[in-house]
Scaffold this motif. Structure first.
Motif, PDB file in Angstrom:
ATOM      1  N   LEU A   5       0.782  -1.175  -0.061  1.00  0.00           N
ATOM      2  CA  LEU A   5      -0.082  -0.051   0.101  1.00  0.00           C
ATOM      3  C   LEU A   5       0.750   1.097  -0.083  1.00  0.00           C
ATOM      4  CD1 LEU A   5      -2.736  -1.198   2.611  1.00  0.00           C
ATOM      5  CD2 LEU A   5      -3.015  -0.749   0.109  1.00  0.00           C
ATOM      6  N   VAL A   6       1.846   1.185   0.888  1.00  0.00           N
ATOM      7  CA  VAL A   6       2.667   2.356   0.920  1.00  0.00           C
ATOM      8  C   VAL A   6       3.577   2.480  -0.393  1.00  0.00           C
ATOM      9  CG1 VAL A   6       5.063   3.428   2.014  1.00  0.00           C
ATOM     10  CG2 VAL A   6       3.105   2.247   3.332  1.00  0.00           C
ATOM     11  N   LEU A   7       3.910   1.449  -1.108  1.00  0.00           N
ATOM     12  CA  LEU A   7       4.714   1.445  -2.243  1.00  0.00           C
ATOM     13  C   LEU A   7       3.840   2.117  -3.348  1.00  0.00           C
ATOM     14  CD1 LEU A   7       7.296   0.692  -3.617  1.00  0.00           C
ATOM     15  CD2 LEU A   7       6.169  -1.725  -4.356  1.00  0.00           C
ATOM     16  N   ILE A  38       6.863   4.612   8.891  1.00  0.00           N
ATOM     17  CA  ILE A  38       7.882   5.761   9.199  1.00  0.00           C
ATOM     18  C   ILE A  38       8.174   6.061   7.628  1.00  0.00           C
ATOM     19  CG2 ILE A  38       9.904   6.195   9.738  1.00  0.00           C
ATOM     20  CD1 ILE A  38       9.562   4.776  12.211  1.00  0.00           C
ATOM     21  N   HIS A  39       8.474   5.202   6.830  1.00  0.00           N
ATOM     22  CA  HIS A  39       8.887   5.341   5.386  1.00  0.00           C
ATOM     23  C   HIS A  39       7.790   5.984   4.658  1.00  0.00           C
ATOM     24  CE1 HIS A  39      10.801   4.863   1.466  1.00  0.00           C
ATOM     25  NE2 HIS A  39       9.714   4.126   1.174  1.00  0.00           N
ATOM     26  N   LYS A  44       5.992  11.157   2.265  1.00  0.00           N
ATOM     27  CA  LYS A  44       5.197  12.355   1.884  1.00  0.00           C
ATOM     28  C   LYS A  44       5.665  13.738   2.507  1.00  0.00           C
ATOM     29  CE  LYS A  44       0.674  11.521   1.752  1.00  0.00           C
ATOM     30  NZ  LYS A  44       0.444  11.565   0.400  1.00  0.00           N
ATOM     31  N   ASP A  45       6.679  13.716   3.310  1.00  0.00           N
ATOM     32  CA  ASP A  45       7.005  14.803   4.048  1.00  0.00           C
ATOM     33  C   ASP A  45       6.357  15.180   5.266  1.00  0.00           C
ATOM     34  OD1 ASP A  45       9.312  15.335   2.177  1.00  0.00           O
ATOM     35  OD2 ASP A  45       8.196  16.731   1.087  1.00  0.00           O
ATOM     36  N   THR A  71      15.804   6.114   7.771  1.00  0.00           N
ATOM     37  CA  THR A  71      14.597   6.421   7.052  1.00  0.00           C
ATOM     38  C   THR A  71      14.199   7.744   7.406  1.00  0.00           C
ATOM     39  OG1 THR A  71      13.679   4.304   6.578  1.00  0.00           O
ATOM     40  CG2 THR A  71      12.101   6.185   6.430  1.00  0.00           C
ATOM     41  N   LEU A  72      14.197   7.976   9.037  1.00  0.00           N
ATOM     42  CA  LEU A  72      14.014   9.198   9.653  1.00  0.00           C
ATOM     43  C   LEU A  72      14.939  10.326   9.356  1.00  0.00           C
ATOM     44  CD1 LEU A  72      12.373   8.057  12.855  1.00  0.00           C
ATOM     45  CD2 LEU A  72      11.426   9.347  11.470  1.00  0.00           C
ATOM     46  N   LEU A  73      16.258   9.844   9.554  1.00  0.00           N
ATOM     47  CA  LEU A  73      17.546  10.770   9.013  1.00  0.00           C
ATOM     48  C   LEU A  73      17.320  11.279   7.607  1.00  0.00           C
ATOM     49  CD1 LEU A  73      20.051  11.860  10.269  1.00  0.00           C
ATOM     50  CD2 LEU A  73      21.176  10.003   9.000  1.00  0.00           C
ATOM     51  N   TRP A  74      16.945  10.531   6.599  1.00  0.00           N
ATOM     52  CA  TRP A  74      16.691  11.067   5.207  1.00  0.00           C
ATOM     53  C   TRP A  74      15.588  12.022   5.214  1.00  0.00           C
ATOM     54  CZ3 TRP A  74      12.197  10.109   2.371  1.00  0.00           C
ATOM     55  CH2 TRP A  74      12.354  10.269   1.033  1.00  0.00           C
ATOM     56  N   GLY A  75      14.472  11.532   5.989  1.00  0.00           N
ATOM     57  CA  GLY A  75      13.432  12.305   6.149  1.00  0.00           C
ATOM     58  C   GLY A  75      13.680  13.671   6.443  1.00  0.00           C
TER      59      GLY A  75
END
Length: 249
Positions: A5-7, A38-39, A44-45, A71-75
């Motif tokens: 669903l996320v993909l 989280i991803h 979606k910022d 993932t959070l670091l990238w976000g």
């Protein structure tokens, strides 16, 4: 199903499924489902929501992994929250989870994107000491960063330095430098790199030819551009639509 669903971007449906997993007896969320949500939020910022899921994960005593932190670091970097990202990285280190090559690449890309080349260089130098096996990738990112801020000579220095580190330049290394040389109207040097590339056994890809053709056409060297267009087609590569449009003009 949650990751699917996320993909495909069905975020609302993913949230509903995640909530059902949280509240339905006999079902439970795990590290993978938390990381997936989280991803999804980071894509979606929606960093506040992502951090809430992260907090919930820790409350449930589900141990975050390097994937969670990366993932959070990238976000955070993605939305320009540099200071928050640096603070979060300190939390990452304190957690006992070890950063990996993905972590380093996220930080390096963020530094280069924001013109913080001093920090980027320090990071790469620290990775030299640790003998990171992904070092060519880091060098390529650093070269690209110098090209973005217009420091071509520093990028060229790195391009040549790669070999002194016992590493091989790859197609990304060459594409980065060829493109930057064309951008600075140094087409002869760019073409020489194309020849050197093949001598070293590094095979050009479709991106290489797109860069070369566009570079020559933008520099009003139409004959050269047409020559490489034909070489590209002979080798079975299909030019990008933007290159075709430029070529037709």
């Amino acid at each position: 199903m949650l990751d699917g669903l996320v993909l495909v971007g069905m975020h609302d449906e993913a949230v509903q499924l995640f909530q059902a997993l949280e509240t339905t007896k006999g079902l439970e969320t795990d590290t993978v489902s938390f990381n997936t949500m989280i991803h999804g939020y980071c894509r979606k910022d929606m960093l506040e929501e992502a951090m809430l899921v992260f907090s919930r994960m820790k409350q449930r005593e589900i141990r975050p992994t390097a994937v969670t932190y990366n993932t959070l670091l990238w976000g955070l970097y993605q939305v320009g929250r540099i200071t928050s990202a640096e603070r979060f990285f300190e939390e990452f280190l304190a957690s006992g989870v070890s950063p990996n090559h993905v972590t380093h690449h996220i930080k390096l890309t963020a530094y280069c994107k924001n013109g913080k080349m001093g920090e980027a260089v320090k990071l790469v130098e620290s990775l030299v000491m640790s003998d990171d096996p992904y070092f060519t990738e880091f060098y390529n990112t650093l070269m690209h960063g110098f090209c973005l801020v217009g420091e071509l000579e520093n990028a060229l220095h790195l391009f040549h330095e790669i070999l002194t580190k016992g590493l091989m330049r790859d197609v990304v290394s060459y594409n980065t430098m060829i493109g930057s040389l064309f951008h600075h109207r140094r087409s002869l040097e760019a073409e020489n790199l194309v020849s050197q590339m093949e001598v070293e056994g590094c095979v050009p890809n479709s991106r290489t030819y797109d860069i070369i053709i566009s570079g020559f056409l933008r520099g009003s060297q139409t004959e050269k551009g047409v020559q490489y267009f034909h070489i590209m087609r002979q080798r079975g590569f299909v030019p990008a639509d933007s290159v075709v449009a430029f070529y037709i003009q």
